[in-house]
Write an enzyme that holds these catalytic residues in place. Sequence first.
Site, PDB file in Angstrom:
ATOM      1  N   GLY A  53      89.355 -55.665  11.169  1.00 35.08           N
ATOM      2  CA  GLY A  53      90.141 -56.057   9.990  1.00 35.08           C
ATOM      3  C   GLY A  53      91.555 -56.718  10.498  1.00 35.08           C
ATOM      4  N   CYS A 113      87.742 -65.975   9.130  1.00 35.33           N
ATOM      5  CA  CYS A 113      88.192 -65.235   8.060  1.00 35.33           C
ATOM      6  C   CYS A 113      87.761 -65.486   6.507  1.00 35.33           C
ATOM      7  CB  CYS A 113      89.840 -65.324   7.949  1.00 35.33           C
ATOM      8  SG  CYS A 113      90.746 -64.760   9.628  1.00 35.33           S
ATOM      9  N   GLY A 121      79.351 -58.538  23.246  1.00 30.70           N
ATOM     10  CA  GLY A 121      79.083 -57.983  24.409  1.00 30.70           C
ATOM     11  C   GLY A 121      77.750 -58.673  25.021  1.00 30.70           C
ATOM     12  N   GLY A 150      81.554 -64.595  25.061  1.00 31.09           N
ATOM     13  CA  GLY A 150      80.166 -63.921  24.668  1.00 31.09           C
ATOM     14  C   GLY A 150      79.494 -63.213  25.718  1.00 31.09           C
TER      15      GLY A 150
END
Length: 305
Positions: A72, A130, A217, A243
């Site tokens: 967040g 966002c 990951g 990535g």
Amino acid sequence: MSRLAVELPGLSMKNPIMPASGCFGFGKEFAGFYDLNHLGAIAIKATTVEPRFGNPTPRVAETHSGMLNAIGLQNPGLNNVIDNELARLADVDVPIVANIAGSTVNDYVEVAEAISRVDNVHALELNISCPNVKEGGIAFGTVPDVAAQLTQEVKRVSTVPVYVKLSPNVSDIVEMAQAVERAGADGLSMINTLLGMRLDLKRRTPILANGTGGLSGPAIKPVAIRMIYQVSQAVSIPIIGMGGIQSADDVLEFMLAGADAVAVGTANFTDPYVCPTIIDELPKRMDELGIERIADIVGGSWKQS
């Protein structure tokens, strides 16, 4: 020039490795492990106008070959970041990339105008994943025209180059990349996390309090490679690839796909030394593969075909 050196707008990097925003705090958290001057650049945690406390917990869940997070954008706010966090990095001789976020275009503009004028900030990374509160919560990065408008407004006030961080949660990432390039983006960083979810079998509810989270990951590496391969052939601005990177071989694969530099994210949580380890391993792998200068292999997978 060192065989590992790369040059991007605003970023003269001694090597192509930087920790990814959100996985390295503001840098000082890792300074006890190694000399930050070893890095090619540092991308700091996202900054918003006001302090943000983030989402309720749990905010992290393990997955096979990765993790989900819904932090967040927790951060101490623009003024604190400038006065304290960036000040602590003043003696680090490495380009700083400031990741910026917001809920409205005006939020982004306010952060960009102020933080781009800090002496040790060399570039901005525009987090367009966002939600846009003026458009019903749809993420800025899912509509090309909206992403382009945001990019244009930030470019108007920024005194340093602007890299747009692309979301993979779109139907056509090439269209998105071209839209922000036309709007004036100096570069791209990609990819951000993929939207995912895990469920608790006993409670029969999502593990994350937010419900969904960003998957990162090694699990997302093939997606990142494919998207960079496509986008790098469709734009003329540089790409910072990310990535699932956790080794020197991963770095070389990303650069062959078309990335000009890379950012290491989730791997920092399992091995705080991962960035300097990769940097130290690169020359040996380059020797084994017959690579003289790392910048020479950028896009090599498609330029030779």
